[in-house]
Design a protein around this motif. Structure first.
Motif, PDB file in Angstrom:
ATOM      1  N   SER A 389     -10.705  10.265   1.468  1.00 38.91           N
ATOM      2  CA  SER A 389      -9.303   9.853   1.485  1.00 38.91           C
ATOM      3  C   SER A 389      -8.845   9.474   2.885  1.00 38.91           C
ATOM      4  N   ALA A 470       4.758   5.449  -3.630  1.00 36.25           N
ATOM      5  CA  ALA A 470       4.177   5.108  -2.336  1.00 36.25           C
ATOM      6  C   ALA A 470       3.171   3.963  -2.434  1.00 36.25           C
ATOM      7  N   LYS A 471       2.400   3.919  -3.506  1.00 38.76           N
ATOM      8  CA  LYS A 471       1.356   2.893  -3.624  1.00 38.76           C
ATOM      9  C   LYS A 471       1.946   1.496  -3.675  1.00 38.76           C
ATOM     10  N   TYR A 474       3.391   0.578  -0.245  1.00 40.39           N
ATOM     11  CA  TYR A 474       2.337   0.328   0.738  1.00 40.39           C
ATOM     12  C   TYR A 474       1.692  -1.047   0.518  1.00 40.39           C
ATOM     13  N   MET A 514       3.821   4.637   6.306  1.00 47.36           N
ATOM     14  CA  MET A 514       3.076   5.046   5.123  1.00 47.36           C
ATOM     15  C   MET A 514       1.849   5.909   5.401  1.00 47.36           C
ATOM     16  N   ILE A 518       1.512   9.866   4.088  1.00 41.01           N
ATOM     17  CA  ILE A 518       0.428  10.286   3.189  1.00 41.01           C
ATOM     18  C   ILE A 518      -0.359  11.440   3.801  1.00 41.01           C
ATOM     19  N   HIS A 521       1.546  14.531   3.523  1.00 38.01           N
ATOM     20  CA  HIS A 521       1.511  14.975   2.124  1.00 38.01           C
ATOM     21  C   HIS A 521       0.208  15.711   1.833  1.00 38.01           C
ATOM     22  N   TYR A 600      -3.137   8.809  -3.268  1.00 36.89           N
ATOM     23  CA  TYR A 600      -1.709   9.054  -3.061  1.00 36.89           C
ATOM     24  C   TYR A 600      -1.253  10.394  -3.627  1.00 36.89           C
TER      25      TYR A 600
END
Length: 603
Positions: A389, A470-471, A474, A514, A518, A521, A600
């Motif tokens: 990731s 978010a995806k 982004y 972004m 992430i 997160h 995400y």
């Protein structure tokens, strides 16, 4: 008359009241701070009290917009310094005899150092046991480097003269100055390519005084050796310090923001961080666009370039001071003392919050594997052994930064040549050269618009994430930029320069916000990957927030290095600077493709 008298007395009374109130506040402050401003600043930033007994309840509450602005002020100062760097460093190097080919190597020095050193600095901040906290010592250290760079770049030539460099002879000649610098030392050779390189050779030559291309009114000058070894050394040192430290300063500043805010404020904090960056760039370019030569400030400080760098130095110091004095960090020893049964790594351990911390702002859970010590060695090891990731996030950020660097470093040249049809190699004073200079100035307005666009879009990005996820935000932000650069390459029009530059602001806000949202997160959930069925998988590796932020941020150095090496060959092969925006469009599209593969979680 009586009414006017009463009005005057009322104004005077209010003035005296305000003056008395200010004096009372000043006296009270002096009683509370007998050590003066320096003592207040030191205690505010780096309290001398013990770790566990200090009150850290401010870390566990939601932050106001004003507080987030203050925490993010440092990046505004960084963007001011970026504006000065991109506008004046290249002309300054040309002025003291550094040729274009060698100047590429100068720009490659900083990214080459930063790519390897920035992640290490991030790991050092994760394991820093200073009583001042983990992030602010590094923000302060990098800021000192920026200040030194801001001093060296405009003064390197004069310092070189002090060390023995040959001064140019006094000469009275007509000159058309570059749009980015207010003076060039020495006479100018008009033979092929000499002006574009900023070179002056050792033989007698002449200058066309009336500015046209004929041979009338030629005036001879005494030649001199345009060699400034000490000046070049000081200026290049200042450039490397300014470029590296300005980039490196952002990682601990961003980690500090995430450390002192609760997870619910991360998106709002990062968007505020980006707004401040956009405003700093916008105001920085505007500051450089003012003709300081005709003002008393310019005369007092020694010319346009020195005036801009001096003003930005004070602005930068003020911005960094605002950030460093905003919130006291919890030292790593204090974190471990409050949560002795659970080891802290990366983001601040909020599991064992102060007793008065509100329940709804309870700290997030992160579970390091048992028996593994969160040491500097483990942080450094995590740079090499990263989960998929983080790797895909680094790849996405690399494409994003390469696309943005194409725009930020080479855009004005594209406007000067491809849009205005100018020629930077033409004689100074010729029509082709004037068109190029006009195009470069016009391109600066486009870059100013991109900074303003970044600030505007950043105020909405949090709401867009909440609404669309978010995806989509982004990927969509990168596709907007890719489309804008493609249309700019096709149209090559003045209107397109301004309009499509706004898409660059969308892209800059996206890459500034972004990836770090992430990462935060991931650390908030203690999860960096999912199973084949889509379930979150608890991490078995100790990772530091500062390390991961710095690792993703280091992609800017790799992007700048690759483009410094390759872009000249790409433009030469294409035969036009339109290749700059075309490549930017292609790279942004690749970034959008990579962003579809980012993990995400539920963001």
């Amino acid at each position: 008359m009586a009414e006017k008298l009463r009005e005057y007395e009322g104004l005077a009374g209010r003035w005296h009241s305000l003056r008395d109130d200010w004096r009372a506040r000043r006296d009270a402050w002096r009683e509370e701070n007998p050590a003066g401003f320096s003592g207040w600043f030191k205690e505010k930033c780096f309290p001398t009290g013990g770790g566990p007994e200090l009150d850290y309840s401010h870390i566990y509450r939601r932050k106001t917009t004003r507080e987030l602005v203050r925490v993010s002020a440092a990046v505004m100062g960084v963007e001011f310094s970026y504006a000065a760097e991109t506008a004046f460093v290249s002309p300054t190097l040309l002025k003291i005899g550094v040729e274009h080919g060698r100047m590429t190597l100068v720009w490659a020095l900083s990214p080459l150092i930063g790519f390897f050193l920035t992640p290490v600095l991030g790991s050092l901040s994760d394991g820093c046991r200073s009583r001042w906290g983990r992030r602010r010592p590094f923000v302060l250290l990098m800021s000192l480097g920026v200040v030194l760079g801001l001093i060296l770049v405009p003064n390197g030539e004069n310092w070189g003269y002090a060390m023995g460099d040959q001064r140019p002879p006094e000469a009275n000649y007509h000159r058309i100055s570059s749009h980015r610098t207010s003076a060039r030392s020495g006479p100018i050779d008009f033979r092929e390519n000499a002006t574009a390189r900023g070179a002056v050779i050792n033989e007698t030559f002449a200058y066309d005084d009336d500015g046209d291309d004929d041979d009338e009114n030629l005036r001879s000058f005494v030649p001199y050796n345009n060699s400034h070894p000490w000046g070049v050394l000081f200026t290049i040192l200042g450039t490397v310090l300014l470029d590296f430290d300005a980039d490196a300063c952002q990682s601990p500043a961003r980690a500090y923001l995430l450390d002192v805010t609760v997870p619910e404020d991360h998106a709002r904090g990062l968007s505020t961080f980006t707004v401040m960056a956009g405003l700093g760039g916008f105001l920085g370019y505007a500051l450089g666009g003012i003709n300081w030569d005709v003002t008393f400030i310019g005369e007092m400080l020694g010319g346009h370039v020195k005036a801009v760098f001096t003003l930005i130095t004070f602005i930068f110091i003020g911005c960094v001071a605002a950030t460093l004095t905003s919130f006291v960090e919890m030292p790593l020893d204090a974190v471990e003392a409050r949560a002795a049964d659970v080891r802290s790594y990366g983001a601040l351990d909020r599991r064992d919050a102060d007793a008065d911390a509100p329940e709804e702002y309870a700290p997030f859970e992160e579970a390091p594997p048992e028996g593994v010590e969160a040491s500097l060695t483990s942080y450094l090891t995590s740079i090499v052994y990263t989960p998929p990731s983080i790797r895909i996030l680094c790849l996405t950020n690399l494409f994003c930064w390469m696309a943005h660097v194409c725009y930020s470093l080479y855009f004005t040249d594209f406007v000067g040549e491809a849009v205005f049809r100018g020629n930077p190699m033409a004689m100074e004073g010729s029509r082709s050269r004037e068109l190029y200079e006009s195009g470069v100035r016009f391109g600066c307005w486009g870059m100013s618009m991109y900074s303003l666009s970044c600030a505007c879009y950043s105020t909405k990005i949090e709401k867009l994430i909440a609404k669309f996820g978010a995806k989509k935000v982004y990927v969509g932000g990168l596709l907007v930029y890719s489309t804008g650069m493609l249309l700019m390459a096709v149209t090559k029009h003045k209107v397109g320069v301004i309009v499509f530059s706004w898409t660059a602001g969308v892209m800059y806000s996206t890459l500034f916000t972004m990836p770090y949202l992430i990462i935060a997160h991931y650390h908030a959930k203690g999860t960096f990957e999912t199973t084949a069925s889509g379930e979150e998988k608890i991490s078995t590796q100790i990772r530091g927030l500062g390390t991961d932020v710095a690792l993703v941020s280091s992609m800017v150095f790799l992007a700048q290095f690759v483009l410094s090496v390759c872009m000249g060959a790409v433009v030469s092969a294409a035969g036009t600077t339109t290749a700059v925006v075309a490549v930017a469009s292609a790279l942004a599209f690749l970034g959008a493709v990579a962003a579809t593969q980012v993990v995400y979680l539920d963001l």
